[in-house]
Write an enzyme that holds these catalytic residues in place. Structure first.
Site, PDB file in Angstrom:
ATOM      1  N   ALA A 188       1.866 -62.056 -18.483  1.00  0.00           N
ATOM      2  CA  ALA A 188       2.878 -60.816 -18.881  1.00  0.00           C
ATOM      3  C   ALA A 188       1.820 -60.266 -20.088  1.00  0.00           C
ATOM      4  CB  ALA A 188       4.154 -61.313 -18.997  1.00  0.00           C
ATOM      5  N   GLU A 189       2.073 -60.812 -21.223  1.00  0.00           N
ATOM      6  CA  GLU A 189       1.552 -59.550 -22.233  1.00  0.00           C
ATOM      7  C   GLU A 189      -0.770 -58.931 -21.309  1.00  0.00           C
ATOM      8  OE1 GLU A 189       2.849 -62.010 -26.372  1.00  0.00           O
ATOM      9  OE2 GLU A 189       1.436 -62.992 -24.762  1.00  0.00           O
TER      10      GLU A 189
ATOM     11  N   ASP B 120      -1.288 -59.157 -18.602  1.00  0.00           N
ATOM     12  CA  ASP B 120      -1.166 -58.117 -17.634  1.00  0.00           C
ATOM     13  C   ASP B 120      -0.986 -56.740 -18.164  1.00  0.00           C
ATOM     14  OD1 ASP B 120      -1.534 -60.288 -15.466  1.00  0.00           O
ATOM     15  OD2 ASP B 120       0.338 -60.172 -14.730  1.00  0.00           O
TER      16      ASP B 120
ATOM     17  N   SER C   1     -34.978 -77.136  -5.141  1.00  0.00           N
ATOM     18  CA  SER C   1     -34.305 -78.226  -5.501  1.00  0.00           C
ATOM     19  C   SER C   1     -34.436 -79.594  -5.988  1.00  0.00           C
ATOM     20  CB  SER C   1     -33.758 -78.411  -3.930  1.00  0.00           C
ATOM     21  OG  SER C   1     -34.658 -78.956  -3.709  1.00  0.00           O
ATOM     22  N   LEU C   2     -33.172 -80.149  -6.217  1.00  0.00           N
ATOM     23  CA  LEU C   2     -33.781 -82.195  -6.983  1.00  0.00           C
ATOM     24  C   LEU C   2     -34.445 -82.648  -5.887  1.00  0.00           C
ATOM     25  CD1 LEU C   2     -30.639 -82.064  -8.824  1.00  0.00           C
ATOM     26  CD2 LEU C   2     -32.991 -81.806  -9.429  1.00  0.00           C
TER      27      LEU C   2
ATOM     28  N   GLU D 271     -25.731 -85.610 -15.893  1.00  0.00           N
ATOM     29  CA  GLU D 271     -24.534 -85.060 -15.797  1.00  0.00           C
ATOM     30  C   GLU D 271     -23.364 -84.561 -14.434  1.00  0.00           C
ATOM     31  OE1 GLU D 271     -26.647 -81.717 -17.652  1.00  0.00           O
ATOM     32  OE2 GLU D 271     -26.764 -80.588 -15.479  1.00  0.00           O
TER      33      GLU D 271
ATOM     34  N   ARG E 222     -29.337 -68.506  -3.720  1.00  0.00           N
ATOM     35  CA  ARG E 222     -30.579 -69.605  -3.878  1.00  0.00           C
ATOM     36  C   ARG E 222     -31.689 -68.634  -3.027  1.00  0.00           C
ATOM     37  NH1 ARG E 222     -33.136 -73.915  -1.856  1.00  0.00           N
ATOM     38  NH2 ARG E 222     -34.313 -74.926  -3.286  1.00  0.00           N
TER      39      ARG E 222
ATOM     40  N   TYR F 172     -25.815 -75.131 -15.734  1.00  0.00           N
ATOM     41  CA  TYR F 172     -26.048 -76.367 -15.802  1.00  0.00           C
ATOM     42  C   TYR F 172     -27.642 -75.776 -16.667  1.00  0.00           C
ATOM     43  CZ  TYR F 172     -27.599 -75.736 -10.895  1.00  0.00           C
ATOM     44  OH  TYR F 172     -27.922 -75.072  -9.849  1.00  0.00           O
TER      45      TYR F 172
ATOM     46  N   LYS G 255     -31.841 -85.654 -16.164  1.00  0.00           N
ATOM     47  CA  LYS G 255     -32.638 -84.736 -16.534  1.00  0.00           C
ATOM     48  C   LYS G 255     -33.392 -85.365 -17.500  1.00  0.00           C
ATOM     49  CE  LYS G 255     -30.182 -80.858 -14.455  1.00  0.00           C
ATOM     50  NZ  LYS G 255     -29.120 -80.314 -14.608  1.00  0.00           N
TER      51      LYS G 255
ATOM     52  N   CYS H 220       9.028 -77.689  21.305  1.00  0.00           N
ATOM     53  CA  CYS H 220       8.601 -78.219  19.854  1.00  0.00           C
ATOM     54  C   CYS H 220       9.044 -79.109  20.124  1.00  0.00           C
ATOM     55  CB  CYS H 220       9.524 -76.653  19.009  1.00  0.00           C
ATOM     56  SG  CYS H 220       9.742 -77.287  17.573  1.00  0.00           S
TER      57      CYS H 220
ATOM     58  N   CYS I 195       5.642 -72.524  17.547  1.00  0.00           N
ATOM     59  CA  CYS I 195       6.730 -72.952  18.311  1.00  0.00           C
ATOM     60  C   CYS I 195       7.653 -71.622  17.967  1.00  0.00           C
ATOM     61  CB  CYS I 195       7.839 -73.838  16.889  1.00  0.00           C
ATOM     62  SG  CYS I 195       9.986 -73.577  17.147  1.00  0.00           S
TER      63      CYS I 195
ATOM     64  N   CYS J  23      13.808 -72.580  14.326  1.00  0.00           N
ATOM     65  CA  CYS J  23      13.553 -73.852  14.433  1.00  0.00           C
ATOM     66  C   CYS J  23      14.203 -74.814  12.623  1.00  0.00           C
ATOM     67  CB  CYS J  23      12.637 -73.798  14.498  1.00  0.00           C
ATOM     68  SG  CYS J  23      11.085 -75.781  14.522  1.00  0.00           S
TER      69      CYS J  23
END
Ligand code: IVH
Length: 674
Positions: free
Chosen positions: A38-39, A41, A86-87, A117, A140, A228, A292, A410, A428, A433
């Site tokens: 609230a604070e 906001d 890319s790797l 990682e 990318r 990263y 890495k 149903c 349904c 229901c």
């Protein structure tokens, strides 16, 4: 708030921006908030108010922009400052050791260390900061050029809009945007309930959310970010990858805390294998580990091939799949009435837990995947969380397998199920229901529907679970003594709720139409339909043609209304609402039907088309009154052939005098309803 001068407003806005972003950082990056929601906001509301008063104070990186700006026509492409490679992949411990041998072979006699990682399963993004300000975010793409998704990335709360420490003139940061397992399963549940196709995994969900032309959609998708690395930098002093990570964290970025530095490849491999087992404990999906080389100077000397750097490798986890036998397909009904088939199979161990069931989404998918009851099936977990049947193994069939069909009724209440045109979901249609009842009640009582304050989730859950209501109509027969015995229901709050329920009987028909929860019938359609048909009876007997003839009412709404009113259970609920005394008339239509309400007429002379009695009857039918003599309270004197002294009197008092044509126009007002 006292009036601020423009300069004061500018200063306060900047102060608020810093404060809001600081608390945003504490919440989304550090996971250590110090303010209540609230604070927080309140700060945002104050800033929004200032920006509204002084629109030129809005900056692109104002935290108010995190809700997403205006939709765009298309994406523009951007060239990355350095290619986004890319790797290369390793699929075994052996291949990781091969990588280490290649690295050390290229750096003879040197010490080497690796950072290991998690490899986040999301979407690679490039983030450019100029003098500390976030200026551009891109996908990318093909590695050389990507798509500009800056406004979408601004909605990602863990992305810093400004860097925290002395900012370098230019830095391009690389990271992975992703969706947490929790956000992914909630999003998919919502999509399934809405009859939309769920995303296959969190990566697709993240990609689909980021590549939205409307950033407002992205803002609602709860994306997150780990950074990263650095693609290009001017003025960043780091000698190693682990120092780079520390620099990024100090600048306010979210850096994955699970990284470790190793000097020995054996330990690095063990770390990868340990995470292979532990990965399911993380709140996000990882599809491997990245190893890495730590020293940036060594990285530079090793360089890259066309596609990937020689100094890093991704250890990919084997996909988690298992083979089992499909024992049965059960159908459940969701809270909005969607029927979902669920596969029940022999227990298998999968992604950290024992699994016995998996959603099959819908009937089309069962056909597409050629799944029969009794089949041997391959199962996996989408995003490590949601068990799914990947495929059947038809080559292992015995001939005893059985075809599955969705039920015509149903399974919970027996109502005839419907499948709307163009939709995969079966539903349904019965609002009573038991599977749908809680949601039906909450919707019925909601503010824009019958507006019954106090009939919230806590009370609705008790009412349904204690079998105190079987349909929305039952709320009108609730008694004080039983209600007061429920949890959190004192005598006073019971009286309040009962008062609210009673008051809701007088709501306009337009609200009732919306409150019934007819699919596709929103607030606006409720108003239009109430205005056009005037009473619930007339609306219920309207044909599909009559419905589609109403402006703004299309075939989808019309078909849904017909299906709804055709369902006997729904008709029974409506009958009980009427018995309870709930208003089923439209005040707008009533007003339109009585356009002469309160008007006083005096007739004089003979009309060509109507006798005096007929004219009086028409006036009264439209709500007017006929008086025998003219007074100041007379609104119109209708003058026909050979008028008498009443005409003179009207002239004397200045009362409006109309001829037969004008009178007919007034009477015709009835056909001009909305
Ligand atoms: S380093 C030069 N580290 O995996 C390549 N990538 O093909 C730099 N990914 O789409 C990538 N987590 O976005 C690196 N910790 C991590 C990563 C990571 C996920 C993604 C990356 C790219 C793919 C690599």
């Amino acid at each position: 708030m006292t009036e601020l001068t423009r300069n004061e407003a500018a200063r306060r806005a900047e102060e608020l921006r810093r404060e809001i972003e600081h608390h945003n950082y504490r919440y989304y990056v550090l996971d250590d908030p110090v303010l209540s929601d609230a604070e927080f906001d309140r700060l945002v509301a104050e800033l929004a108010a200032l920006e509204k008063a002084y629109p030129d104070l809005v900056t692109p990186n104002s935290p108010t922009q995190r809700v997403g700006g205006a939709p765009r026509e298309g994406f523009t492409s951007v060239r990355h400052l350095a290619p986004m490679l890319s790797l290369a992949n390793a699929f075994s411990a052996h291949e990781l050791r091969d990588f280490d041998r290649r690295v050390r072979g290229a750096l003879p006699g040197e010490n080497t260390a690796y950072v290991v990682e998690p490899k986040i399963d999301g979407l690679a993004v490039s983030l450019t900061y100029q003098n500390g300000e976030f200026v551009r975010g891109a996908t990318r793409g093909d590695g050389e050029t990507g798509e500009d998704i800056t406004p979408n990335l601004r909605t990602v709360r863990s992305l810093p809009l400004r860097l925290l420490q002395d900012a370098p003139p230019l830095v391009e940061v690389r990271g992975e945007a992703y969706m947490s397992k929790d956000a992914f399963s909630k999003l998919n549940a919502r999509r399934e309930e809405a009859g939309e196709t769920p995303f296959a995994n969190p990566r697709n969900a993240a990609a689909g959310s980021l590549r939205q032309l409307d950033p407002g959609v992205t803002a609602n998708r709860k994306l997150d970010l780990f950074v990263y690395g650095i693609g290009h930098a001017e003025g960043v002093a780091a000698g190693s990858h682990h120092e780079t990570l520390a620099w990024l964290a100090a600048q306010g970025f979210r850096v994955n805390e699970q990284y470790r530095l190793f000097e020995d490849i054996g330990e690095a491999v063990d770390f990868c294998l340990a995470w292979q087992k532990k990965r399911f404990e993380l709140p996000y999906t990882i599809d491997g580990m990245v190893v890495k080389l730590d020293s940036l100077e060594q990285q530079q000397r090793l360089g890259a091939t066309l596609k990937s750097p020689r100094w890093a490798i991704a250890y990919k986890f084997p996909p988690e799949e298992a083979v089992t036998t499909l024992k049965d397909i059960l159908v459940s009904v969701g809270r909005t009435g969607v029927l979902t088939p669920t596969a029940v199979f022999k227990p298998v161990h999968l992604a950290g837990t024992t699994v016995i069931r998996a959603t099959l989404h819908n009937e089309d998918l069962i056909r597409e995947k050629d799944i029969l009851i009794g089949d041997r099936i391959v199962v996996h977990k989408a995003g490590d969380v949601i068990p799914e049947v990947v495929r059947s193994l038809p080559e292992l069939r015995t001939g005893r397998e059985k075809v599955f069909n969705m039920p015509p009724h149903c399974p919970v209440c027996g109502a005839r199920t419907i499948r709307e045109e163009g939709e995969v979901a079966l539903r349904c249609p019965n609002i009573s229901c038991p599977a749908r009842l809680k949601e039906s009640l909450l919707h019925f009582a909601s503010r824009s529907a019958m507006d019954i304050r106090g009939l919230g989730r806590a009370l609705v859950e008790q009412l349904v679970e204690k079998d105190m209501v079987e349909s929305v109509a039952d709320i009108y027969t609730l008694k004080h003594d039983v209600l007061a015995r429920l949890e959190r229901m004192g005598s006073k709050s019971t009286a309040n709720v009962l008062g609210e329920i009673e008051a809701s009987k007088k709501r306009d028909l337009s609200r009732l139409i919306f409150a019934l929860g007819i699919r596709h019938v929103g607030e606006r359609a409720g108003k239009v339909l109430a205005g056009r048909f005037g009473t619930l009876e007339r609306l219920m007997s309207a044909t599909e043609e009559e419905l589609t003839a109403v402006p703004e009412i299309g075939p989808k709404i019309a078909a849904s209304m017909r299906a709804f009113f055709a369902e006997p259970q729904n008709r029974a609920v409506i009958a009980r609402l009427v018995d309870a005394g709930v208003n089923i008339e439209s005040t707008a239509a009533a007003a339109a039907a009585r356009p002469l309400a309160g008007k006083v007429f005096v007739l004089t002379g003979a009309l060509a088309g109507l006798t005096r009695d007929e004219a009086a009857a028409r006036i009264e039918l439209l709500g007017g009154r006929v008086a025998s003599s003219v007074s100041r309270r007379t609104d119109y004197v209708v003058a026909g052939e050979n008028p008498g002294s009443k005409l003179d009197k009207a002239r004397e008092l200045g009362v409006s005098i109309i001829n037969e044509d004008e009178f007919n126009t007034l009477l015709g007002a009835r056909s001009q309803q909305p």
